[in-house]
Design a protein around this motif. Structure first.
Motif, PDB file in Angstrom:
ATOM      1  N   LEU A  32       2.161   9.601   1.360  1.00  0.00           N
ATOM      2  CA  LEU A  32       1.252  10.486   2.099  1.00  0.00           C
ATOM      3  C   LEU A  32       0.927   9.972   3.497  1.00  0.00           C
ATOM      4  O   LEU A  32       0.876  10.752   4.449  1.00  0.00           O
ATOM      5  CB  LEU A  32      -0.055  10.684   1.314  1.00  0.00           C
ATOM      6  N   THR A  33       0.715   8.665   3.616  1.00  0.00           N
ATOM      7  CA  THR A  33       0.249   8.114   4.896  1.00  0.00           C
ATOM      8  C   THR A  33       1.321   7.369   5.674  1.00  0.00           C
ATOM      9  O   THR A  33       1.164   7.131   6.867  1.00  0.00           O
ATOM     10  CB  THR A  33      -0.926   7.141   4.661  1.00  0.00           C
ATOM     11  N   GLY A  34       2.384   6.952   4.993  1.00  0.00           N
ATOM     12  CA  GLY A  34       3.420   6.147   5.638  1.00  0.00           C
ATOM     13  C   GLY A  34       3.060   4.680   5.742  1.00  0.00           C
ATOM     14  O   GLY A  34       3.859   3.875   6.213  1.00  0.00           O
ATOM     15  N   GLU A  35       1.841   4.309   5.294  1.00  0.00           N
ATOM     16  CA  GLU A  35       1.418   2.907   5.349  1.00  0.00           C
ATOM     17  C   GLU A  35       2.272   2.052   4.423  1.00  0.00           C
ATOM     18  O   GLU A  35       2.748   2.519   3.396  1.00  0.00           O
ATOM     19  CB  GLU A  35      -0.039   2.772   4.914  1.00  0.00           C
ATOM     20  N   THR A  36       2.452   0.791   4.796  1.00  0.00           N
ATOM     21  CA  THR A  36       3.195  -0.152   3.962  1.00  0.00           C
ATOM     22  C   THR A  36       2.378  -0.479   2.724  1.00  0.00           C
ATOM     23  O   THR A  36       1.179  -0.731   2.799  1.00  0.00           O
ATOM     24  CB  THR A  36       3.494  -1.441   4.745  1.00  0.00           C
ATOM     25  N   ARG A  37       3.031  -0.428   1.565  1.00  0.00           N
ATOM     26  CA  ARG A  37       2.420  -0.801   0.291  1.00  0.00           C
ATOM     27  C   ARG A  37       3.345  -1.796  -0.398  1.00  0.00           C
ATOM     28  O   ARG A  37       4.574  -1.726  -0.263  1.00  0.00           O
ATOM     29  CB  ARG A  37       2.244   0.415  -0.625  1.00  0.00           C
ATOM     30  N   TYR A  38       2.735  -2.702  -1.147  1.00  0.00           N
ATOM     31  CA  TYR A  38       3.504  -3.662  -1.938  1.00  0.00           C
ATOM     32  C   TYR A  38       3.356  -3.244  -3.391  1.00  0.00           C
ATOM     33  O   TYR A  38       2.276  -3.334  -3.969  1.00  0.00           O
ATOM     34  CB  TYR A  38       3.027  -5.091  -1.651  1.00  0.00           C
ATOM     35  N   VAL A  39       4.443  -2.732  -3.953  1.00  0.00           N
ATOM     36  CA  VAL A  39       4.436  -2.009  -5.224  1.00  0.00           C
ATOM     37  C   VAL A  39       5.000  -2.877  -6.347  1.00  0.00           C
ATOM     38  O   VAL A  39       6.082  -3.460  -6.210  1.00  0.00           O
ATOM     39  CB  VAL A  39       5.246  -0.704  -5.093  1.00  0.00           C
ATOM     40  N   ILE A  40       4.250  -2.939  -7.455  1.00  0.00           N
ATOM     41  CA  ILE A  40       4.695  -3.643  -8.657  1.00  0.00           C
ATOM     42  C   ILE A  40       5.589  -2.687  -9.443  1.00  0.00           C
ATOM     43  O   ILE A  40       5.172  -1.571  -9.775  1.00  0.00           O
ATOM     44  CB  ILE A  40       3.498  -4.076  -9.511  1.00  0.00           C
TER      45      ILE A  40
END
Length: 75
Positions: A32-40
């Motif tokens: 939705l935001t394009g922000e970087t996320r660190y996904v498990i």
């Protein structure tokens, strides 16, 4: 408050993946935001391909500030 069955099932899958060494931390973009996320992610195989099943992302900043404990029920 009771934890729903689907959340319990996902948690058990996550525990099995951890026990088997089948977890990965992936850098992704929030859809939705394009922000970087660190996904498990749990890692599986289909033939020679790897399959990554996302379970959630790590909290930004201080996770103790991001969540409130559940309220006590008066039953």
């Amino acid at each position: 408050m009771s934890i729903p069955d689907h959340a319990q099932a996902n948690f058990q899958t996550l525990l099995r993946a951890a026990e088997n060494g089948d977890l990965a931390l992936m850098e992704c973009a929030d859809a939705l935001t394009g922000e970087t996320r660190y996904v498990i992610c749990a890692v599986g195989r289909e033939g020679s391909d790897f399959l990554f099943t996302p379970f959630g992302h790590l909290a930004d900043g201080n996770p103790y500030e991001a969540y409130d404990p559940p309220l006590e029920s008066s039953s």
